[in-house]
Design an enzyme around this catalytic site. Structure first.
Site, short mmCIF file in Angstrom:
data_model
loop_
_atom_site.label_atom_id
_atom_site.label_comp_id
_atom_site.label_asym_id
_atom_site.label_seq_id
_atom_site.Cartn_x
_atom_site.Cartn_y
_atom_site.Cartn_z
N HIS A 49 -7.99 7.11 21.56
CA HIS A 49 -6.72 6.78 22.29
C HIS A 49 -6.11 5.99 19.78
O HIS A 49 -6.59 5.98 19.89
CB HIS A 49 -7.67 5.63 22.94
CG HIS A 49 -6.04 4.36 22.84
ND1 HIS A 49 -5.09 4.30 23.64
CD2 HIS A 49 -5.67 2.91 22.29
CE1 HIS A 49 -3.95 3.83 23.44
NE2 HIS A 49 -4.54 2.39 23.46
N CYS A 67 -6.06 1.47 28.09
CA CYS A 67 -6.07 2.00 27.38
C CYS A 67 -7.18 3.06 27.32
O CYS A 67 -7.14 4.27 26.90
CB CYS A 67 -5.72 1.56 25.96
SG CYS A 67 -4.16 1.11 25.82
N ASN A 69 1.05 3.61 20.86
CA ASN A 69 0.56 3.33 22.12
C ASN A 69 1.10 3.73 23.27
O ASN A 69 2.08 3.40 23.71
CB ASN A 69 0.45 2.17 22.21
CG ASN A 69 -1.27 1.47 22.40
OD1 ASN A 69 -1.48 2.82 23.77
ND2 ASN A 69 -1.98 1.20 22.58
N1 COA Z 1 7.15 -6.58 11.42
C1 COA Z 1 6.89 -7.91 10.01
N2 COA Z 1 6.29 -8.44 10.54
C2 COA Z 1 5.70 -8.50 11.63
C3 COA Z 1 5.16 -7.88 12.81
C4 COA Z 1 6.36 -6.74 12.59
N3 COA Z 1 6.12 -5.80 13.70
N4 COA Z 1 4.09 -8.11 12.97
C5 COA Z 1 3.62 -9.62 13.15
N5 COA Z 1 4.25 -9.70 11.86
C6 COA Z 1 3.88 -10.76 10.53
C7 COA Z 1 3.35 -11.60 11.16
O1 COA Z 1 4.31 -12.74 11.98
C8 COA Z 1 2.34 -12.65 10.27
O2 COA Z 1 3.34 -12.97 9.22
P1 COA Z 1 3.13 -14.48 8.60
O3 COA Z 1 1.71 -13.86 7.46
O4 COA Z 1 3.83 -14.88 8.11
O5 COA Z 1 2.25 -15.03 9.74
C9 COA Z 1 2.05 -11.54 9.73
O6 COA Z 1 3.08 -9.69 9.36
C10 COA Z 1 0.38 -10.45 9.41
O7 COA Z 1 0.43 -10.78 11.17
P2 COA Z 1 -1.07 -9.84 11.74
O8 COA Z 1 -0.62 -9.51 13.46
O9 COA Z 1 -2.37 -10.72 11.07
O10 COA Z 1 -1.05 -8.79 11.32
P3 COA Z 1 -1.65 -7.33 11.49
O11 COA Z 1 -2.19 -6.56 9.73
O12 COA Z 1 -2.88 -7.62 12.46
O13 COA Z 1 -0.41 -5.82 12.03
C11 COA Z 1 -1.04 -5.47 14.38
C12 COA Z 1 -0.37 -5.99 13.64
C13 COA Z 1 -0.46 -5.90 15.94
C14 COA Z 1 -0.34 -4.15 14.05
C15 COA Z 1 -2.33 -5.57 14.29
O14 COA Z 1 -2.97 -6.31 14.25
C16 COA Z 1 -2.77 -4.11 15.67
O15 COA Z 1 -3.08 -3.09 15.27
N6 COA Z 1 -3.66 -4.51 15.95
C17 COA Z 1 -3.89 -4.11 17.77
C18 COA Z 1 -3.48 -3.54 18.74
C19 COA Z 1 -3.30 -3.12 19.69
O16 COA Z 1 -4.27 -1.61 19.12
N7 COA Z 1 -3.16 -2.90 20.46
C20 COA Z 1 -3.68 -2.22 21.89
C21 COA Z 1 -4.87 -2.15 22.38
S1 COA Z 1 -5.57 -0.65 23.28
#
Ligand code: COA
Length: 332
Positions: A255, A114, A285
């Site tokens: 980004h 990215c 993204n």
């Molecule tokens: N829909 C519903 N629930 C979901 C889900 C979805 N699409 N994806 C994950 N969950 C659940 C998980 O299983 C977890 O459940 P649990 O508590 O029962 O175990 C819960 O939601 C929380 O998961 P978590 O991964 O801690 O959520 P989060 O608040 O961190 O959000 C992202 C997840 C991916 C949105 C977030 O971590 C993020 O944006 N990270 C950065 C990613 C990024 O930018 N990557 C690219 C880099 S260039």
């Protein structure tokens, strides 16, 4: 002294829209969850026969047209992508160059996920300032749908397809010059975001590689924390080093990974909402394409004007990160 000027911008997004509602029929998720955790409402998906080079070519055509240059004046093409037309070779930049009818050019791809657009901007700046090239076409193009696992709800909600391109040209006018670019990388965070299969580091043997998927895998929560920390630190450093105050930034173009990441960085830097460019809601993204697609959005809305200062900021797989202070410098 020869400087590098950011002359023009172009972008292209595929027609097909994949909404949160659509995704909720494919995996166990909901519009409410995706909107609240990411700010994303929809993303674009390229057609089966639409390759990364096709997206890049369309964005490039627009950037060339808006630069006022003749095609023959372009002497180098660099493409940043993690979803190239072909694994290893030929480069997507070479394919795009041929599709555009460019001749006598240097063309190659780079992989910085990215942060790719900031990396290719720094490459263009270096080639121009050294006198080796005069007019460079840089392209961030991604068909991320080709490396996304649509049964993994933690990643498939985030990514989309698209492309953005810019022309960087030599100038002797210091007011037009790209002011500064910072880039960095740290492989110790490699496992936060990767495509573990298909390469020479893969656990699969040579035969399996043919069928091994190249899907992205991500440790979302850890990536989130590193992203906020890295992005904020990087922007503070580039502003301090160049003695530029936050209020001089007309357009902060980060980004577009997640609204919550962008908001956290914007707040830490005390930026006003009107300074922060947001497209994550409609495109998700798009990795290396996200910054040029966002620049194109404000250009087409008429809010990006000549001489206005842009600040880019990105992080991505690798991990990589980077920031850039860039005045918009069209000829007209
Ligand atoms: N829909 C519903 N629930 C979901 C889900 C979805 N699409 N994806 C994950 N969950 C659940 C998980 O299983 C977890 O459940 P649990 O508590 O029962 O175990 C819960 O939601 C929380 O998961 P978590 O991964 O801690 O959520 P989060 O608040 O961190 O959000 C992202 C997840 C991916 C949105 C977030 O971590 C993020 O944006 N990270 C950065 C990613 C990024 O930018 N990557 C690219 C880099 S260039």
């Amino acid at each position: 002294m020869t400087y590098a000027a950011f002359r023009s911008i172009g972008a292209y997004v595929p027609e097909k829209i994949l909404s949160n509602e659509d995704l909720s029929k494919m995996v166990d998720t909901s519009d409410e969850w995706i909107t609240k955790r990411t700010g994303i409402k929809e993303r674009r998906i390229a057609a089966k026969n639409e390759h990364t080079s096709d997206l890049g070519m369309k964005a490039a055509e627009l950037a060339i047209k808006r630069s006022g240059l003749d095609k023959d004046e372009i002497d180098m093409v660099v493409c940043a992508t993690i979803s190239p037309d072909y694994f290893c070779m030929p480069s997507t930049a070479a394919i795009i160059s041929t599709k555009l009818g460019l001749k006598n050019i240097t063309a190659f791809d780079i992989s910085a996920a990215c942060t790719g657009f900031i990396y290719i901007l720094s490459i263009a700046k270096a080639f121009i300032e050294s006198g080796m090239k005069k007019n460079i076409l840089i392209i961030g193009a991604e068909k991320l749908s080709s490396i996304t696992d649509y049964s993994d709800r933690s990643t498939c909600i985030l990514f989309g397809d698209g492309a953005g391109a810019a022309i960087i040209s030599a100038t002797d006018n210091k007011d037009e010059a790209i002011i500064d670019i910072h880039t960095g990388a740290d492989g110790k965070y490699a496992d936060l975001l990767m495509t573990p299969n298909g390469g020479s580091g893969s656990a699969h043997d040579a035969i399996d590689q043919e069928t091994a998927s190249c899907f992205m895998q991500m440790k979302g929560n850890e990536t989130f924390k590193v992203a906020v920390r890295t992005l904020t630190k990087d922007v503070v450093e580039i502003l301090n080093k160049n003695n530029i105050e936050n209020k001089s930034i007309k357009h902060f173009i980060p980004h577009q990974a997640n609204y919550r990441i962008i908001k956290a960085v914007g707040d830490a830097l005390k930026l006003k909402d009107e300074q922060v460019v947001l497209t994550v809601e409609k495109y998700g993204n798009t990795s290396s394409a996200s910054i040029p697609m966002a620049i194109n959005d404000i250009y087409e809305q008429g809010t990006l004007k000549k001489c206005e200062l842009m600040l880019f900021d990105a992080f991505g797989g690798g991990l990589t990160w980077g920031s850039a202070l860039v005045p918009f410098a069209p000829i007209k």
